[in-house]
Design a protein around this motif. Sequence first.
Motif, PDB file in Angstrom:
ATOM      1  N   GLN A   1       0.741  -1.114  -0.091  1.00  0.00           N
ATOM      2  CA  GLN A   1       0.073  -0.084   0.035  1.00  0.00           C
ATOM      3  C   GLN A   1       0.745   1.180  -0.013  1.00  0.00           C
ATOM      4  OE1 GLN A   1      -2.546  -0.381   3.408  1.00  0.00           O
ATOM      5  NE2 GLN A   1      -3.511  -2.171   2.644  1.00  0.00           N
ATOM      6  N   LYS A   2       1.979   1.183   0.627  1.00  0.00           N
ATOM      7  CA  LYS A   2       2.857   2.348   0.808  1.00  0.00           C
ATOM      8  C   LYS A   2       3.722   2.545  -0.349  1.00  0.00           C
ATOM      9  CE  LYS A   2       0.869   4.240   4.561  1.00  0.00           C
ATOM     10  NZ  LYS A   2       0.501   5.497   4.637  1.00  0.00           N
ATOM     11  N   TRP A   3       4.116   1.413  -1.086  1.00  0.00           N
ATOM     12  CA  TRP A   3       4.958   1.451  -2.409  1.00  0.00           C
ATOM     13  C   TRP A   3       4.718   2.483  -3.340  1.00  0.00           C
ATOM     14  CZ3 TRP A   3       9.277   1.273  -4.609  1.00  0.00           C
ATOM     15  CH2 TRP A   3       9.483   1.163  -5.749  1.00  0.00           C
ATOM     16  N   ASP A   4       5.679   3.662  -3.491  1.00  0.00           N
ATOM     17  CA  ASP A   4       5.328   4.593  -4.362  1.00  0.00           C
ATOM     18  C   ASP A   4       6.111   4.798  -5.386  1.00  0.00           C
ATOM     19  OD1 ASP A   4       4.776   7.361  -5.588  1.00  0.00           O
ATOM     20  OD2 ASP A   4       4.343   7.913  -3.548  1.00  0.00           O
TER      21      ASP A   4
ATOM     22  N   ASP B   1      13.639  10.080  -6.547  1.00  0.00           N
ATOM     23  CA  ASP B   1      14.953   9.793  -5.798  1.00  0.00           C
ATOM     24  C   ASP B   1      16.014   9.157  -6.683  1.00  0.00           C
ATOM     25  OD1 ASP B   1      14.119  10.985  -3.526  1.00  0.00           O
ATOM     26  OD2 ASP B   1      14.206   9.048  -2.387  1.00  0.00           O
ATOM     27  N   TYR B   2      15.568   8.454  -7.721  1.00  0.00           N
ATOM     28  CA  TYR B   2      16.758   7.714  -8.737  1.00  0.00           C
ATOM     29  C   TYR B   2      17.266   8.918  -9.610  1.00  0.00           C
ATOM     30  CZ  TYR B   2      18.696   4.574 -12.068  1.00  0.00           C
ATOM     31  OH  TYR B   2      19.554   3.918 -13.032  1.00  0.00           O
ATOM     32  N   ALA B   3      16.089   9.761 -10.040  1.00  0.00           N
ATOM     33  CA  ALA B   3      16.735  10.870 -10.811  1.00  0.00           C
ATOM     34  C   ALA B   3      17.633  11.954 -10.279  1.00  0.00           C
ATOM     35  CB  ALA B   3      15.562  11.673 -11.612  1.00  0.00           C
TER      36      ALA B   3
ATOM     37  N   ARG C   1      12.896  -3.720   0.865  1.00  0.00           N
ATOM     38  CA  ARG C   1      11.648  -3.438   0.782  1.00  0.00           C
ATOM     39  C   ARG C   1      11.042  -2.363   1.491  1.00  0.00           C
ATOM     40  NH1 ARG C   1       7.726  -6.584  -2.088  1.00  0.00           N
ATOM     41  NH2 ARG C   1       6.128  -6.013  -0.116  1.00  0.00           N
ATOM     42  N   ARG C   2      11.481  -2.328   3.043  1.00  0.00           N
ATOM     43  CA  ARG C   2      11.238  -1.261   3.976  1.00  0.00           C
ATOM     44  C   ARG C   2      11.929  -0.017   3.595  1.00  0.00           C
ATOM     45  NH1 ARG C   2       7.242  -3.089   6.726  1.00  0.00           N
ATOM     46  NH2 ARG C   2       7.282  -1.234   8.267  1.00  0.00           N
ATOM     47  N   ALA C   3      13.169  -0.188   3.310  1.00  0.00           N
ATOM     48  CA  ALA C   3      14.027   0.758   2.844  1.00  0.00           C
ATOM     49  C   ALA C   3      13.514   1.416   1.589  1.00  0.00           C
ATOM     50  CB  ALA C   3      15.423   0.385   2.633  1.00  0.00           C
ATOM     51  N   LEU C   4      12.949   0.746   0.781  1.00  0.00           N
ATOM     52  CA  LEU C   4      12.559   1.345  -0.491  1.00  0.00           C
ATOM     53  C   LEU C   4      11.092   1.964  -0.356  1.00  0.00           C
ATOM     54  CD1 LEU C   4      13.905  -0.733  -3.331  1.00  0.00           C
ATOM     55  CD2 LEU C   4      14.864   1.342  -2.375  1.00  0.00           C
ATOM     56  N   THR C   5      10.446   2.005   0.872  1.00  0.00           N
ATOM     57  CA  THR C   5       8.889   2.076   0.902  1.00  0.00           C
ATOM     58  C   THR C   5       8.644   3.198   1.679  1.00  0.00           C
ATOM     59  OG1 THR C   5       8.554  -0.174   0.613  1.00  0.00           O
ATOM     60  CG2 THR C   5       6.615   1.102   1.395  1.00  0.00           C
TER      61      THR C   5
ATOM     62  N   LEU D   1      12.890   8.788   4.119  1.00  0.00           N
ATOM     63  CA  LEU D   1      12.755   9.773   3.335  1.00  0.00           C
ATOM     64  C   LEU D   1      13.566   9.591   2.093  1.00  0.00           C
ATOM     65  CD1 LEU D   1      12.623  12.771   2.920  1.00  0.00           C
ATOM     66  CD2 LEU D   1      14.925  13.052   4.533  1.00  0.00           C
ATOM     67  N   TYR D   2      14.865   9.009   2.167  1.00  0.00           N
ATOM     68  CA  TYR D   2      15.552   8.324   1.058  1.00  0.00           C
ATOM     69  C   TYR D   2      15.335   7.121   0.591  1.00  0.00           C
ATOM     70  CZ  TYR D   2      17.873  12.691   2.747  1.00  0.00           C
ATOM     71  OH  TYR D   2      18.041  14.053   3.314  1.00  0.00           O
ATOM     72  N   ARG D   3      14.960   7.132  -0.572  1.00  0.00           N
ATOM     73  CA  ARG D   3      14.428   5.666  -1.161  1.00  0.00           C
ATOM     74  C   ARG D   3      15.281   5.171  -2.299  1.00  0.00           C
ATOM     75  NH1 ARG D   3       7.789   6.382  -0.287  1.00  0.00           N
ATOM     76  NH2 ARG D   3       8.032   7.391   1.761  1.00  0.00           N
ATOM     77  N   SER D   4      16.542   4.611  -2.102  1.00  0.00           N
ATOM     78  CA  SER D   4      17.391   4.181  -3.088  1.00  0.00           C
ATOM     79  C   SER D   4      18.087   2.876  -3.038  1.00  0.00           C
ATOM     80  CB  SER D   4      18.604   5.273  -2.796  1.00  0.00           C
ATOM     81  OG  SER D   4      19.695   4.820  -3.837  1.00  0.00           O
TER      82      SER D   4
END
Length: 469
Positions: free
Chosen positions: A211-214, A221-223, A342-346, A349-352
Amino acid sequence: MITPRFSCTQTEESVVVSIYCPSVRASDVEINVDDTLFTIHVNPYFLRLNFSHALLEDDASSARYDPSTGYFTVTLTKAVKGQTFEDLDLLAKLLAPRASKAQGPLIEVLDSEQASQNDDDELASATESLSLEQREILEAAENDWQVKQELPEPDTSFKTSISRNYGFLNLHSGYFRHVEHAENEVNELGANAETAGPSERRELRLNHEEQKWDEEYYMADYADDEYIKDLIAWKHPHTTLPSEFQYSEEENLAMLRLPRREYLASREQTKNLYLTLLTLLFSYAYESRTTQCDPTPESGWTLGTLTPAFSALDPAPYGPISPDPKSVSSGELLATFVASYRRALTFPLYRSFALAEACRSDVVAFLRNGKRTVLRCLLEMKNILDHHDVYYVYSKIWLDDYCVWIQSASDDILRSLAADIAALNIPKNVLGWDLEELEALTHQTSGREIDSDDEDSEDEIERMLPAPL
């Protein structure tokens, strides 16, 4: 009785125990040495230490009290000169009770029931003939609170309560009974935290992650990853082992406040403890990287949210279980880090993905440096959570016990895990999201924008790619 602050050092011939006992009468001190066991009592302080090797109380031993500093300095002679006493800096391990010694054979075959009866009568007669003082000594020796314990058989009976245990070795319960009245933003189970079983906790956690995956957040953040690259380039101070490792006074005090517990874990439970430890160290690595070891008011939330065992009371294992309880398979390691990635990317603040890989490298370095560095990381996590009005609960049900348990962990196992994790390959597609497709789409979008300004550059696109582990 109060357990005083203390520290231990050693020379070739002696062990020196420095004990802080301010405002006491030195003439009332009682010191006793029994093989590996050392005790000191001076009202209102009492200290009992169990060393790894035998000590002697001879003419070379001494005890000196300095009233100006409040320190007792006790020098004890080593039974074997030159012998190295291990783990003198692991204070909780020194405070652990001494293992009981078996007296005679554990099982004795008797010729008949009559012989057993005769032995019982003889023992009863001998006991009755003891003086009152001898009986008190005997009872005190037997009541040493160190009876032999066996691992209990699994309880297959039905549950009479809807409450479930959780935390370290499922030792805890009741901490979330009034969770609806607490501002606990880490808890993903809501009011079901006390009643949800392991499978339900995992299902709720995975659903919440979906649900929280964006996708747009990840692409942004990748760009725009200039600051993230600075975080990745930062070197964690605990990844380098100092030439002389020494805990600070604050760390020693924290260890003295740890619970005095002994853990009876099966081989399978022990393996799961090591796996869950990896998720704790990953969360710590992420938090300390993004704050550069300068915690913020959000640090407690970050640690709690990134750790499945905290946010959903869902510890390892997270994937297929190896049939061998003595070893950790690459599949078990992969599933463990997938849960953390999965949690670090969801949530934070920083999702990389590249930042997650850098955190995995930190975990490798922590483990390679051994249990002293790992304990230091856990103590820093504990310090952050202990100072939060709500999240301190995760320190109570997880970190207190982990800080005690890790002091008896095997450095060889930790270093073996470090080597296996360093060799581990984590493909992006195993996380369950189309990361490579999103990254390719980000490149295409960035390319069109650059083309519109006539500034298309292959070098610029290459520079935007995450750095390899």
